[in-house]
Design a protein around this motif. Structure first.
Motif, short mmCIF file in Angstrom:
data_model
loop_
_atom_site.label_atom_id
_atom_site.label_comp_id
_atom_site.label_asym_id
_atom_site.label_seq_id
_atom_site.Cartn_x
_atom_site.Cartn_y
_atom_site.Cartn_z
N THR A 377 -7.69 9.18 31.99
CA THR A 377 -7.00 10.91 32.24
C THR A 377 -8.25 12.01 32.22
O THR A 377 -9.37 11.77 32.24
CB THR A 377 -6.70 11.49 31.04
OG1 THR A 377 -7.52 11.22 30.22
CG2 THR A 377 -6.07 10.27 30.69
N PRO A 378 -6.92 12.53 33.05
CA PRO A 378 -8.09 13.57 34.24
C PRO A 378 -8.84 14.40 32.35
O PRO A 378 -8.29 14.61 31.26
CB PRO A 378 -7.64 14.41 35.08
CG PRO A 378 -5.48 14.34 34.07
CD PRO A 378 -6.14 12.67 33.88
N GLU A 379 -10.35 15.38 33.35
CA GLU A 379 -10.67 15.81 31.98
C GLU A 379 -10.36 17.37 32.28
O GLU A 379 -11.31 18.09 33.71
CB GLU A 379 -12.60 15.57 31.50
CG GLU A 379 -12.10 13.85 31.25
CD GLU A 379 -13.91 13.41 31.22
OE1 GLU A 379 -13.91 12.80 30.55
OE2 GLU A 379 -14.81 13.79 32.21
N ALA A 380 -10.25 18.23 31.42
CA ALA A 380 -10.02 19.52 31.89
C ALA A 380 -11.38 20.09 30.94
O ALA A 380 -12.46 19.88 30.60
CB ALA A 380 -9.41 19.90 30.83
N ASP A 381 -11.16 21.35 31.48
CA ASP A 381 -12.84 21.70 30.52
C ASP A 381 -13.30 22.04 29.24
O ASP A 381 -14.66 21.66 28.95
CB ASP A 381 -13.15 23.70 31.43
CG ASP A 381 -13.09 23.92 32.59
OD1 ASP A 381 -13.35 22.63 33.44
OD2 ASP A 381 -13.08 24.81 32.89
#
Length: 519
Positions: A377-381
């Protein structure tokens, strides 16, 4: 080839069953050994039993058994305790072994060849309980007017023919050793005590006894056995095959660390290096004298009726909670105290409620909400910030453990655990399940990665529990060392393999205070 690391405990005197102090020292040594293995080093970890001396001979006589029968029985209790406590020693040495007699005699002959042994008559104060000689200036008067050693043990005036070691010749070489290698003795308080002792002048040391025969026989001197401390200290060489130039001896000597109690620092930091200098054997790199473990602030003794069987503690609270408490609660090198209440409070707050709950919640939500499936999954801040906080906590743990500062290292680890729990509360993945399921998945994958790092970091302290958790996470048995912490391919490998998280089984249950402790 992996860098070698050799750690030893003091060998334990088996004139009685093991007590909590034996457990504390050996657990600490095991944590160090496991930590160094996790760093990729080839570790040799030695412990064992010190079975000679007048004290053992007298104890056997009182029990109506031979000294060897007493040693065989008591040594078994120590081995059993260490197995119970999950101690990963590589060598358990007994000083009654033939190989040890041969090594002790070889060291003796090397000191003799250097001109450092001579025959004379010993008259002075001797403590049977400490197996130690004391100068008159070191003694105090007991309540009944009897003479007591600095440890508070009775001393007797002893007169007998004895071989002596020219310890007086080694004052300046020893002071140079301490000056040039300030970390040879740790912590600094122990070093300062030893320096003052040596600066006060050294007298030659009686190194044989002729009033009893339970010990290693002095070569070429009928009727003499070695002073038990000459024999006992030599065990660190025996375990590596001395006097032969074995692969083990070449690889692992000099020892990286002799871990001992503060009450026997003098033997390890004065006598031992002097013997080795005389025998032309390289010196160990460090002697660390840890503090005493106190029962509710009091030193344990049979007269106070406050002695504790460490096997009972492990049975009541669990091996890993006990190991964690001892490393977390006590500033290593200082005295520390324990009680059932303290063990329960500390381990419930940190292992059960904090890390255990974090792991349980994270894996449960993956199992329940994602059918146990992992995904990239994409990693948020927020995810990157948490991963960085965990990396910082783990890096600090490694740095502090390298310096034998376990409590500070575990404090940094706990801060990383707290950061994860705060992240769970702020991200509220249970709410995201309906509002933003993709984001929920990202949060849970971040937590999965963090739990794995935290479990690997704390594994030297709680090896059984950490491994049970990592088993449930699909982390391979050969991928649990510090060298793989920064490797992110493991996660993609689990995803590609279709690994699924089953409903988790908690590895850190909450503890209850035993009834006898609440009474």
């Amino acid at each position: 080839m992996a860098e070698p690391y050799y750690i030893t405990t003091a060998i334990h005197y088996p004139n009685g069953k093991p007590h909590i102090g034996h457990a504390y020292e050996t657990i600490a040594a095991d944590v160090i050994a496991r930590f160094q293995r996790a760093r990729g080093r080839e570790v040799r970890f030695q412990t064992g039993t010190d079975e000679h001396g007048l004290k053992m001979a007298q104890k056997a006589r009182d029990l109506g058994v031979t000294p060897r029968e007493l040693c065989d029985e008591m040594s078994g209790y120590f081995k059993s305790l260490f197995d119970t406590l999950d101690i990963s020693y590589d060598n358990f040495i007994r000083t009654t072994e033939d190989r040890h007699h041969a090594a002790s005699q070889a060291l003796w002959q090397a000191m003799e060849a250097n001109g450092d042994l001579y025959l004379d008559r010993y008259e002075g104060w001797y403590s049977i309980r400490d197996e130690a000689y004391y100068d008159e200036s070191e003694l105090t008067d007991g309540e009944g007017g009897e003479k007591l050693s600095p440890q508070g043990t009775p001393v007797e005036w002893t007169v007998e023919e004895s071989w002596f070691f020219r310890l007086s010749h080694y004052a300046e070489p020893l002071l140079a050793l301490y000056r040039d290698n300030p970390d040879f003795i740790r912590p600094a308080s122990r070093r300062n005590e030893v320096v003052r002792f040596v600066e006060g002048g050294l007298r030659d040391l009686s190194v044989s006894r002729s009033s009893f025969d339970w010990g290693v026989h002095v070569p070429g001197a009928d009727g003499h056995v070695m002073y038990v401390w000459v024999d006992a200290l030599t065990n660190y060489l025996t375990g590596l095959g001395y006097p032969d130039e074995t692969d083990d001896f070449t690889r692992f000597w000099p020892a990286d660390l002799h871990l001992i109690g503060k009450d026997i620092v003098r033997f390890h930091a004065v006598y031992w290096p002097a013997f080795l200098m005389s025998a032309k054997v390289p010196l160990p790199r460090q002697v660390f004298g840890h503090g005493f473990l106190l029962n509710r602030g009091q030193k344990e003794s049979k007269s106070l009726g406050n002695t504790t069987d460490p096997v009972d503690l492990a049975d009541k609270f669990g091996v890993d909670p006990l190991r964690y408490f001892l490393m977390r609660e006590i500033a290593f090198g200082q005295d520390g105290s324990y009680s059932p209440e303290a063990i329960v409070t500390r381990t419930n707050a940190e292992l059960a409620n904090s890390f255990g709950n974090l792991a349980q919640r994270s894996l449960s939500m993956i199992s329940k909400n994602l059918d146990g499936k992992l995904s990239i999954t994409p990693e948020a801040d927020e995810d990157l910030a948490l991963l960085a906080a965990v990396d910082e906590g783990v890096a600090t743990l490694i740095e502090r453990f390298e310096d034998l500062d376990f409590s500070t290292g575990l404090d940094a680890w706990m801060k990383a655990v707290f950061a994860c729990n705060q992240y769970v509360d702020e991200m509220a993945p249970w709410a995201l399940r309906k509002s933003d399921p993709d984001r929920m998945t990202g949060v849970l994958m971040t937590l999965f990665k963090c739990v794995r790092k935290l479990a690997i970091a704390v594994r030297p302290v709680v090896p059984g529990s950490a491994d049970r958790l990592l088993d449930q996470m699909g982390v391979a048995a050969d991928a649990r060392d510090f060298g793989v912490l920064a490797d992110n391919t493991w996660f993609a490998g689990l995803v590609d393999a279709g690994f699924q998280v089953d409903k988790p089984i908690g590895v850190f249950p909450r503890l209850e205070l035993p009834e006898e402790a609440t009474a």
